[in-house]
Each structure stands twice: as C-alpha cells, then as structure tokens.
Enzyme design. Sequence first.
Site, PDB file in Angstrom:
ATOM      1  CB  SER A  29      -0.888   0.017   1.242  1.00 37.30           C
ATOM      2  OG  SER A  29      -1.524   1.272   1.328  1.00 37.30           O
ATOM      3  N   GLY A  59     -15.136  -2.569 -17.259  1.00 36.93           N
ATOM      4  CA  GLY A  59     -15.086  -3.258 -15.971  1.00 36.93           C
ATOM      5  C   GLY A  59     -16.328  -2.968 -15.157  1.00 36.93           C
ATOM      6  CB  ALA A  60     -18.989  -4.558 -14.062  1.00 40.70           C
ATOM      7  N   GLY A  61     -16.376  -4.011 -11.492  1.00 40.94           N
ATOM      8  CA  GLY A  61     -16.041  -4.388 -10.115  1.00 40.94           C
ATOM      9  C   GLY A  61     -16.279  -3.226  -9.159  1.00 40.94           C
ATOM     10  CG  ASP A  76     -12.092   4.486  -3.984  1.00 40.19           C
ATOM     11  OD1 ASP A  76     -10.992   5.021  -3.742  1.00 40.19           O
ATOM     12  OD2 ASP A  76     -12.292   3.262  -3.871  1.00 40.19           O
ATOM     13  CB  THR A 124      -7.679  -1.707   1.251  1.00 38.97           C
ATOM     14  OG1 THR A 124      -7.566  -2.041  -0.129  1.00 38.97           O
ATOM     15  CG2 THR A 124      -6.629  -2.476   2.047  1.00 38.97           C
ATOM     16  CG  LEU A 145     -10.019   4.067 -11.822  1.00 35.86           C
ATOM     17  CD1 LEU A 145     -10.402   5.115 -12.825  1.00 35.86           C
ATOM     18  CD2 LEU A 145     -11.195   3.204 -11.460  1.00 35.86           C
ATOM     19  CG  ASN A 149     -12.215   4.704   0.622  1.00 32.72           C
ATOM     20  OD1 ASN A 149     -12.988   5.454   1.218  1.00 32.72           O
ATOM     21  ND2 ASN A 149     -11.367   5.149  -0.289  1.00 32.72           N
ATOM     22  CE  LYS A 157     -11.675  -0.277  -1.036  1.00 33.20           C
ATOM     23  NZ  LYS A 157     -11.645   0.352  -2.365  1.00 33.20           N
TER      24      LYS A 157
HETATM   25  P1  NAP Z   1     -12.321  -5.667  -9.057  1.00 33.02           P
HETATM   26  O1  NAP Z   1     -13.429  -5.424  -8.102  1.00 33.02           O
HETATM   27  O2  NAP Z   1     -11.569  -6.951  -9.022  1.00 33.02           O
HETATM   28  O3  NAP Z   1     -12.931  -5.460 -10.552  1.00 33.02           O
HETATM   29  C1  NAP Z   1     -12.132  -5.583 -11.695  1.00 33.02           C
HETATM   30  C2  NAP Z   1     -13.002  -5.570 -12.942  1.00 33.02           C
HETATM   31  O4  NAP Z   1     -12.134  -5.709 -14.077  1.00 33.02           O
HETATM   32  C3  NAP Z   1     -13.998  -6.714 -13.016  1.00 33.02           C
HETATM   33  O5  NAP Z   1     -15.125  -6.314 -13.741  1.00 33.02           O
HETATM   34  C4  NAP Z   1     -13.176  -7.746 -13.784  1.00 33.02           C
HETATM   35  O6  NAP Z   1     -13.947  -8.725 -14.412  1.00 33.02           O
HETATM   36  C5  NAP Z   1     -12.523  -6.867 -14.811  1.00 33.02           C
HETATM   37  N1  NAP Z   1     -11.353  -7.501 -15.410  1.00 33.02           N
HETATM   38  C6  NAP Z   1     -10.299  -8.037 -14.769  1.00 33.02           C
HETATM   39  N2  NAP Z   1      -9.414  -8.546 -15.653  1.00 33.02           N
HETATM   40  C7  NAP Z   1      -9.948  -8.330 -16.882  1.00 33.02           C
HETATM   41  C8  NAP Z   1      -9.530  -8.636 -18.188  1.00 33.02           C
HETATM   42  N3  NAP Z   1      -8.365  -9.249 -18.419  1.00 33.02           N
HETATM   43  N4  NAP Z   1     -10.307  -8.259 -19.224  1.00 33.02           N
HETATM   44  C9  NAP Z   1     -11.486  -7.632 -19.000  1.00 33.02           C
HETATM   45  N5  NAP Z   1     -11.962  -7.328 -17.776  1.00 33.02           N
HETATM   46  C10 NAP Z   1     -11.195  -7.666 -16.724  1.00 33.02           C
HETATM   47  O7  NAP Z   1     -11.199  -4.537  -8.934  1.00 33.02           O
HETATM   48  P2  NAP Z   1     -11.440  -2.989  -8.567  1.00 33.02           P
HETATM   49  O8  NAP Z   1     -11.281  -2.805  -7.104  1.00 33.02           O
HETATM   50  O9  NAP Z   1     -12.701  -2.563  -9.238  1.00 33.02           O
HETATM   51  O10 NAP Z   1     -10.165  -2.303  -9.248  1.00 33.02           O
HETATM   52  C11 NAP Z   1     -10.021  -2.235 -10.659  1.00 33.02           C
HETATM   53  C12 NAP Z   1      -8.731  -1.485 -11.006  1.00 33.02           C
HETATM   54  O11 NAP Z   1      -8.829  -0.123 -10.580  1.00 33.02           O
HETATM   55  C13 NAP Z   1      -7.487  -2.050 -10.305  1.00 33.02           C
HETATM   56  O12 NAP Z   1      -6.410  -1.993 -11.187  1.00 33.02           O
HETATM   57  C14 NAP Z   1      -7.255  -1.076  -9.169  1.00 33.02           C
HETATM   58  O13 NAP Z   1      -5.880  -1.005  -8.787  1.00 33.02           O
HETATM   59  C15 NAP Z   1      -7.700   0.220  -9.812  1.00 33.02           C
HETATM   60  N6  NAP Z   1      -8.111   1.219  -8.812  1.00 33.02           N
HETATM   61  C16 NAP Z   1      -7.417   2.375  -8.781  1.00 33.02           C
HETATM   62  C17 NAP Z   1      -7.782   3.352  -7.878  1.00 33.02           C
HETATM   63  C18 NAP Z   1      -7.030   4.643  -7.864  1.00 33.02           C
HETATM   64  O14 NAP Z   1      -7.102   5.354  -6.855  1.00 33.02           O
HETATM   65  N7  NAP Z   1      -6.338   5.011  -8.931  1.00 33.02           N
HETATM   66  C19 NAP Z   1      -8.855   3.138  -6.998  1.00 33.02           C
HETATM   67  C20 NAP Z   1      -9.563   1.933  -7.057  1.00 33.02           C
HETATM   68  C21 NAP Z   1      -9.163   0.962  -7.976  1.00 33.02           C
HETATM   69  P3  NAP Z   1     -14.012 -10.212 -13.776  1.00 33.02           P
HETATM   70  O15 NAP Z   1     -14.802 -10.068 -12.504  1.00 33.02           O
HETATM   71  O16 NAP Z   1     -14.657 -10.999 -14.833  1.00 33.02           O
HETATM   72  O17 NAP Z   1     -12.587 -10.608 -13.484  1.00 33.02           O
END
Ligand code: NAP
Length: 288
Positions: free
Chosen positions: A19, A134-136, A110, A66, A231, A91, A70
Amino acid sequence: MLDAETQLVALLGDPVAHSLSPLMHNTAFAEQHLNWAYAATRVRPDNLGEAVAGLRALGMAGANVTIPHKERIVTHLDALAPEAEAMGAVNTVVAERPGGSTRLRGLNTDVAGFLAPLAEHAERLNKAPALVFGAGGAARAVCYALLARHEPSSLVVAARRPEQAESLARDLASHDEQGALEAVPLEEAARAVRQSTLLVNATPVGMTPDIDETPWPQASDFSSGQLAYDLVYRPVETRFLREAAERGATPIGGLAMLVGQAAAAYRAWTERDMPTEVVKEALRATSM
Ligand code: NAP
C-alpha cells in the site's frame, strides 16, 4: 516523535504490504507538522470486528479500509455517508467523539478521488455520453460519481461478464433517474467507445507487469475530444492512455484518483487540505 498526544490512523486490509497510503499520509502529516501517524495493519477477515473495536478502544482518529474488508466493515460502523451507503462499501472511517463516546462513520472517498481530476473538464462532461470498462468495486464508485455529478446522457458499462455489469446497473438504479446506465458485453462496445466523451478503464488490464495490455486494443476507435481516464496508476502512463493520447484524446492517469481519495480521507480526519503536490513528489520518488 510519537507521544501520548499522537493521533493514530490505521489501514485495515489483507494484504497491505504494497500500500502507498502510509507514504502519502505520513508525508502529508510531516509536511504540515501534525502530530499524527499512519500505519498499515494486516487484519484477517475473522478479526475485522475486533480490529474495529480496537479503533474505538484505543481512541484512534480513524482508518482506511481495503480488500477484503470494504463491504463487510459496513455492519461494524455507526453511520454511513450517502456515497458509502449507495455502494455498500467503505474505504475510510472517521472516529467522532461527541461527549466522550465514539461514533464511527464510514465514507467512500473513491468517489471524490475519481471526480477530482474531472473538475476542470466539467463543461465537456456534463450530460455527455460515458463508458466504463469493468464492473467491479472501482467501476461502482465511478458510475455512482458520474451519475451524481455529471448526469451522463448514457453510461455504458462494458464488462467481459455481462451479468456483473447488469448487477451493477440494478444496484445503482435508484441513483439513475434518467435511465443512463446500460450493461454491454465488452465485445459489443465499439460503437459506444467511439461515441463516448469519457472512457474509463476500471479494470486492472495494463497494470505492471502486463504493460502491453489494454482494455480496448482497437485504438482507431479513440479520437480527439475524448477524455481517457485510466484507474491503473502503475505504470503512470499505460498503453490505453498512450494510444488514446496519440489520437488526440486527453489522458488522465490513475495517480490523480489515488491522491484524490487520500486527500478526501485526510480532510475528513484532520480538517485540513492535503499538500497534494508534496505527496505526488513522494510517490514519484518511489519506484512506481
Ligand atoms: P475488481 O473489483 O476486481 O474489478 C475488476 C473488474 O475488471 C472486473 O469487472 C473484472 O472482471 C474486470 N477484469 C479483470 N481482468 C480483466 C480482463 N483481463 N479483461 C477484462 N476485464 C477484466 O477490482 P477494482 O477494485 O474494481 O479495481 C479495478 C482497477 O482499478 C485495479 O487496477 C485497481 O488497482 C484500480 N483502482 C485504482 C484506484 C485509484 O485510486 N487510482 C482506486 C480503485 C481501484 P471479472 O470479474 O470478470 O474478473
């Protein structure tokens, strides 16, 4: 020097070893000569309730939260800010102590962090079409933020598992008065990619070490007038951002959101503005 007056903040997560939050917050505390300290603590899922009780018992000022806590931490808190309530995810925790008792309030910074670098583009973004890859968890914060602040004319969620995008759209339906949210399978998103003013990568695709990957390899779909927001912050310039910029789009890297969410948490704890330039400098000085 830490002493009996030191205000303590903890990161609760598992893992926490990589982190950047301790670096960001301790740099800001030192810059502003605040007697505050931030430590990352590894909390196993079974110990989350005890960890939150510890925040209360030890008189700590607050916490960041984190993966994987969360969502689950919500049940241990006394109140939630509207954006945390909408997402069911927290968060940041702020400890308020009116009259000696402790009240723990959950925030989701966030949302503010994502919006921070978009403020200067508000005119271009308001009521304009947007698309999120993406939809996470992060995509949820992005969609909530866009619906609340910019009222997009359409908000396409393009995910490789369409059922995940549909569930996101269902969960945020009460915040989507205009019916802007639309779940689209990733392979059918080309038209929306071309037509959207804002494109957001909310997947980890392109992150170190897989820097040759991109959420959207058809770079000819990008154009000037668009904003491309990644992101991912490692590397600072991803393939997605580079290819969008080569076609005239405005790139926004994930570092702005990372620092933006930290700044919003810092303000909630200390009631001061984080010295973000000094914090960004400290981040750049690391190997990121
Ligand atoms: P998460 O909950 O795991 O969601 C990730 C999403 O991306 C899901 O929809 C996942 O689909 C999809 N995905 C993963 N690998 C993929 C691929 N190869 N092709 C297509 N779709 C894919 O993660 P999160 O917490 O949302 O975070 C997502 C990203 O944002 C991470 O890289 C994180 O470090 C970044 N982030 C950055 C900040 C910042 O402050 N800059 C803040 C938050 C997050 P599946 O479920 O099918 O795997």
